[in-house]
Scaffold this active site. Sequence first.
Site, short mmCIF file in Angstrom:
data_model
loop_
_atom_site.label_atom_id
_atom_site.label_comp_id
_atom_site.label_asym_id
_atom_site.label_seq_id
_atom_site.Cartn_x
_atom_site.Cartn_y
_atom_site.Cartn_z
N LYS A 49 -29.07 -44.72 -106.55
CA LYS A 49 -30.25 -45.53 -106.21
C LYS A 49 -31.49 -44.95 -106.89
O LYS A 49 -32.34 -45.69 -107.40
CB LYS A 49 -30.40 -45.60 -104.69
CG LYS A 49 -29.31 -46.47 -104.05
CD LYS A 49 -29.17 -46.32 -102.54
CE LYS A 49 -27.93 -47.07 -102.07
NZ LYS A 49 -27.66 -46.95 -100.64
N GLN A 93 -29.69 -43.72 -95.61
CA GLN A 93 -28.31 -43.89 -96.07
C GLN A 93 -27.35 -43.85 -94.88
O GLN A 93 -27.41 -42.95 -94.05
CB GLN A 93 -27.96 -42.80 -97.09
CG GLN A 93 -26.59 -42.94 -97.72
CD GLN A 93 -26.44 -44.20 -98.58
OE1 GLN A 93 -27.41 -44.69 -99.14
NE2 GLN A 93 -25.24 -44.71 -98.68
N ASP A 116 -33.58 -52.32 -96.73
CA ASP A 116 -32.16 -52.55 -96.44
C ASP A 116 -31.97 -53.85 -95.63
O ASP A 116 -30.86 -54.38 -95.58
CB ASP A 116 -31.62 -51.40 -95.59
CG ASP A 116 -30.68 -50.48 -96.37
OD1 ASP A 116 -30.09 -50.95 -97.37
OD2 ASP A 116 -30.54 -49.31 -95.98
N1 GUN Z 1 -24.06 -47.21 -96.92
C1 GUN Z 1 -23.22 -48.09 -97.51
N2 GUN Z 1 -23.88 -49.19 -97.92
C2 GUN Z 1 -25.17 -49.01 -97.58
C3 GUN Z 1 -26.36 -49.80 -97.74
O1 GUN Z 1 -26.36 -50.92 -98.27
N3 GUN Z 1 -27.50 -49.25 -97.26
C4 GUN Z 1 -27.52 -48.05 -96.65
N4 GUN Z 1 -28.68 -47.62 -96.18
N5 GUN Z 1 -26.46 -47.30 -96.48
C5 GUN Z 1 -25.28 -47.78 -96.95
#
Ligand code: GUN
Length: 282
Positions: A49, A93, A116
């Site tokens: 990211k 996350q 998110d």
């Molecule tokens: N863990 C797996 N997919 C995601 C996501 O789209 N966002 C976040 N914050 N954690 C994740």
Amino acid sequence: MATVLDGKAVSERRLELVRDTVDESGLHPRLATVLVGDDPGSALYVRMKHRACERVHIGSINVTLAGDATTAQVAETVQRLNEDPEINGILVQLPLPPGVDQEAVIGAVSPVKDVDGFHPCNLGRLFSGRPRFSPCTPAGIMTLLAEYGIDPTGRHAVVIGRSIDVGRPMAALLLNADATVTVCHSRTRDLAAVTREADLLVAAVGRPRFVTAGMVREGAVVIDVGTNRVDGRLVGDVDFEAVRERAGAITPVPGGVGPMTIATLMENTFAAARRQVCGPAP
Ligand code: GUN
């Protein structure tokens, strides 16, 4: 033989677009990620990211907390980022370590920085048909469908999975796009009979090669959200080789949904920054 929906190629184009939009805007969007614990998979996703942020000229910081951090400590970190005017988007996350209350942490993120889209306020908006931030994976899937001219209007969409990050928001987005939506899950009776009715099938199960050719209608669009590790390799929820013989279109793993998720996160972060500086869109 199915058309392979190339999420990697589409995401590259979307990232270029975000970069140009950021450059032209004069804004300096910044994303903060919060990583709790030392799970190598989560650490890798967070690094990806940040790499994407660099590519599109979005600033980014990461806050890492120890795996034994309390819910209050994680929530305090989030609160500090909520109050920091230099930060436009916050991503915690997931999954969080078992000792941390995930719902409380998600609820602590300011809804206007919730890139998110997991805060109940943003999920509620999405379900009421007035989305602000939509969760990145399902929103990325909608973008991928649009890029290939696949219109969900009037189609029967079947979603396998009811998580808050994929299944539920996917159902809402498809409903908002005028599909007829069925959501299946672990308690669904005769799953294959339901999935065989799908014009559009989204698999978010978390089990490698769970969707077999016998579960798919001839010519259906099959979207694979799975990211299962098998013998060190990434394997989807769909038996790709068998299902591609039957489907009309299919996403590969890797190179399908995953890259679209990250591109959408960049779009959401830019949208958050623009909204914070310029106010909500009319
Ligand atoms: N863990 C797996 N997919 C995601 C996501 O789209 N966002 C976040 N914050 N954690 C994740």
